[in-house]
Design an enzyme around this catalytic site. Structure first.
Site, PDB file in Angstrom:
ATOM      1  CG  HIS A  33      11.666  59.165   1.594  1.00  0.00           C
ATOM      2  ND1 HIS A  33      11.007  58.428   2.387  1.00  0.00           N
ATOM      3  CD2 HIS A  33      10.803  60.121   0.934  1.00  0.00           C
ATOM      4  CE1 HIS A  33       9.483  58.297   1.842  1.00  0.00           C
ATOM      5  NE2 HIS A  33       9.481  59.442   1.075  1.00  0.00           N
TER       6      HIS A  33
ATOM      7  CD  GLU B  73       0.994  57.121   0.348  1.00  0.00           C
ATOM      8  OE1 GLU B  73       1.707  56.756  -0.485  1.00  0.00           O
ATOM      9  OE2 GLU B  73       0.651  56.532   1.349  1.00  0.00           O
TER      10      GLU B  73
ATOM     11  CG  ASP C 288       4.278  53.173   6.226  1.00  0.00           C
ATOM     12  OD1 ASP C 288       5.560  52.800   6.319  1.00  0.00           O
ATOM     13  OD2 ASP C 288       3.722  53.629   5.279  1.00  0.00           O
TER      14      ASP C 288
ATOM     15  CG  HIS D 154       7.401  60.156   6.680  1.00  0.00           C
ATOM     16  ND1 HIS D 154       8.837  59.903   6.602  1.00  0.00           N
ATOM     17  CD2 HIS D 154       6.826  59.360   5.921  1.00  0.00           C
ATOM     18  CE1 HIS D 154       9.305  59.009   5.786  1.00  0.00           C
ATOM     19  NE2 HIS D 154       8.023  58.637   5.414  1.00  0.00           N
TER      20      HIS D 154
END
Length: 526
Positions: free
Chosen positions: A218, A256, A275, A280
Site C-alpha cells: 500500500h 509507528e 513486516d 516497504h
C-alpha cells in the site's frame, strides 16, 4: 408547449459518429488528465470481516464509486466464516463506509453499490461455499453486466493463500471466460524468507499467470511515493546532484507510535524487518536510487528497480551495521505503555524484533560509497514515514566557524506520512549585523498546494487492479531479490543473542545510535 423537432435517423447516426470521432483522438493521445475509469468488473474479498477489509478496502470501494471511477454495475462479493445473509453483509459495508470513507456519504451512490453486493459464508476448504461463489459470480454477470471480469482479493493470513487459490482453480473461478479477465490480489508478507517466497510464487503461478497476480504494497499507492519519480525526473534542479558526488547518505524511516495491538498472532515470529523493511523500505530505496526509466510503464520501472536491488551490498560486519530491538515499558503520548513481552499472546521468551535498522550500499556508479540507512519500529517517538537525502557539507567555507556552528547538512526530505509533502533544508543568514548562519526549511505540503485531497492508497491500487495496470505492484523478481537482501541479516540475528531493549516513546535502542555514530553520523529526529 411546442414539440421539439425530431431529427432524421441518418442525422442522429452522423452526430453519434462525429461525437465518437471527437473523443477518440484525445484518448488515443493518452491524455492523463482524463480519469481512469474501470470497465465492467467485480471484486471478491476473502476475509471480508477482518480489520483491513472493514477499515480500508470497503471504504476505498465506496470512495471510488463516489468519485465516478467504477462502472454502474460494479459488484462486491464477500467471503468469510460468518452466517450472514446478503442484507447483513450490506449493513456491515454500510457501517464501515460511514465510519471510514474519505468522501462524503451519498445515498444514491450507496444504493447503486448495495444492489451488487453478495455474501458467501464458508471456510476455505468448503467446496460447497466455492460452488455458491461461482453461482454468485455467474448471477452477477447476468444481472449486473460484470462481463466475467473479477479480481479475487486475498485479505487473509498468508498461510491460507495456497488453499484459496487452489479452490479458485478447482471450481473454475481462476479461468476467465473468453474475452474476460481474472486477477489475484495478495497482501504482504510475500513469504517468510526467500525459500517460502519461491514456494508461494510457485503456488500462485500454477493457477494464475504472473501478469494476473497483483501484490499489494500500500505504500506504493501513496501520492508522495509516486511523487519521488516526479520530483526526480520532471525537474532539472535535483537530478544533477542526486549522486555520490553530492549526497552524503540517505535515511529512510518508517516509525509507528503504536504497539502491536491485537495482532500478536500475526506479528510474533515475523517482526519489523520482515513486516516493513523487506517490502516497504526496500521499495522506497529502489525508487530513490533508480535511474530514469525509459517510460512510466511497468516494464521500464521494473527494469530500473531490479538494477538497484541487484546492486545492494550488505556490510561485511552485520553485528556493527544492523540492529534489532524490542520495545519495553515506557510512556507514550502521556500514557503508560507496557512492553512487547507483556502484550497479550506474546511468548515471554520471544525474540521477535519490533525495531530494526540496517545499513546497505547500492554498489553502482551513481551511489558507490553512499550508505543507505533503513529503520522501522513500533512504540517510537511519533508516527512518521520519510526519505531524507542528506547532502555533503560545502567543501570550502569563507565564513568563520562561529558563523556556521549551528548549520547542519543540507537535506531534501520527502514526507510520505502523515504530513505529506517535501522539505528542503538549507542554510540562511540570521537577520542582524553579524554573520550568523542557521538551518531553515522550505516546505511543500499537499494539503496546501492542491484543492483536491489525496486519495487513499487502497483507492488507487484497487482501481489499478481493475484496470490491469501493474505499475505500482511488486513483481516476482523484486520480492525474491528483497528476500535475498534480508535473509542473511535475519539468519545472523537468529544466532546472535536477543533484541536490544528500548523504552516505549523513545526513538529506539541506544545500539542504533551507536551504529550511525561509528560512521560519524546520527539519526534524524523527525
Amino acid at each position: 408547449m411546442t414539440e421539439a423537432p425530431t431529427l432524421p435517423a441518418a442525422d442522429i447516426e452522423a452526430a453519434v459518429e462525429a461525437a465518437a470521432d471527437w473523443e477518440n483522438p484525445l484518448r488515443d493521445r493518452g491524455d492523463r488528465r482524463l480519469p481512469k475509469i474501470a470497465g465492467p468488473s467485480g471484486l471478491v474479498i476473502f476475509g471480508v470481516t477482518g480489520d483491513l477489509s472493514r477499515k480500508k478496502l470497503m471504504p476505498a470501494v465506496y470512495d471510488l464509486a463516489n468519485r465516478g471511477l467504477l462502472p454502474p454495475g460494479f459488484s462486491l462479493v464477500g467471503f468469510a466464516r460468518r452466517d450472514w445473509e446478503d442484507e447483513d453483509f450490506a449493513q456491515i459495508v454500510h457501517d464501515s463506509v460511514r465510519e471510514h470513507s474519505r468522501t462524503e456519504f451519498r445515498e444514491e451512490v450507496w444504493q447503486q453499490l448495495a444492489e451488487g453486493m453478495r455474501f458467501i459464508p464458508g471456510d476455505f476448504d468448503d467446496d460447497q461455499a466455492f460452488k455458491q461463489l461461482r453461482s454468485a459470480v455467474e448471477e452477477l454477470d447476468a444481472s449486473r453486466g460484470t462481463s466475467g471480469n473479477y479480481a479475487f482479493y486475498l485479505s487473509v493470513p498468508p498461510k491460507f493463500f495456497p488453499k484459496v487459490v487452489q479452490q479458485l482453480k478447482k471450481h473454475g473461478l481462476a479461468k476467465a471466460p473468453e474475452g474476460s479477465w481474472r486477477r489475484a490480489v495478495i497482501e504482504k508478507p510475500f513469504g517468510h524468507n526467500l525459500k517460502s517466497a519461491r514456494a508461494l510464487n510457485k503456488v500462485l503461478h500454477d493457477v494464475f499467470d504472473p501478469e494476473q497476480v497483483f501484490r499489494i504494497d500500500h505504500y506504493l499507492g501513496k501520492e508522495t511515493v509516486q511523487n519521488i519519480l516526479a520530483l526526480r525526473f520532471a525537474n532539472q534542479m535535483y537530478e544533477p546532484i542526486w549522486n555520490r558526488s553530492y549526497v552524503d547518505h540517505v535515511q529512510i524511516t518508517m516509525a509507528e507510535d503504536i504497539g502491536i495491538g491485537g495482532r500478536a498472532g500475526y506479528y510474533d515470529g515475523i517482526g519489523s524487518a520482515r513486516d516493513v523493511i523487506q517490502n516497504h523500505l526496500l521499495q522506497l530505496m529502489a525508487l530513490t536510487a533508480m535511474e530514469e526509466p525509459l517510460a512510466f510503464d511497468v516494464d521500464s520501472l521494473l527494469t530500473e528497480k531490479l538494477k538497484v536491488l541487484k546492486s545492494v551490498k550488505l556490510p561485511e560486519h552485520l553485528g556493527e551495521h544492523t540492529v534489532r530491538g524490542q520495545y519495553a515499558a515506557g510512556w507514550q503520548g502521556g500514557e503508560k505503555a507496557i512492553g512487547y513481552l507483556q502484550e497479550d499472546g506474546i511468548d515471554p521468551k520471544s525474540k521477535t524484533d519490533t525495531y530494526a535498522a540496517i545499513k546497505v550500499e547500492v554498489d553502482n556508479r551513481r551511489w558507490a560509497g553512499v550508505p543507505f540507512y533503513l529503520r522501522t519500529g513500533k512504540r517510537l517517538g511519533r508516527r512518521v514515514t520519510e526519505i531524507a537525502v542528506v547532502f555533503q557539507r560545502a567543501p570550502h567555507s569563507p565564513f568563520d566557524h562561529t558563523a556556521t556552528e549551528e548549520l547542519g547538512q543540507n537535506a531534501i526530505v520527502i514526507r510520505v506520512q502523515p504530513d505529506e509533502g517535501i522539505t528542503v533544508r538549507f542554510g540562511s543568514k540570521v537577520p542582524g549585523t553579524s554573520m550568523e548562519i542557521r538551518d531553515v526549511s522550505m516546505d511543500f505540503a499537499y494539503g496546501e498546494s492542491f484543492t483536491e485531497s489525496s486519495p487513499e492508497a487502497y483507492e488507487r491500487l484497487i482501481l489499478d487492479v481493475l484496470l490491469g495496470d501493474s505499475n505500482l505492484f511488486p513483481r516476482t523478481e523484486e520480492v525474491e531479490l528483497s528476500w535475498r537482501i534480508l535473509d542473511p541479516i535475519e539468519q545472523y540475528w537468529g544466532t546472535h543473542g536477543r533484541p536490544a531493549q528500548y523504552s516505549s516513546g523513545s526513538w529506539g535502542p541506544q545500539e542504533a545510535d551507536e551504529m550511525l555514530a561509528r560512521d560519524g553520523r546520527s539519526w534524524r529526529r523527525p
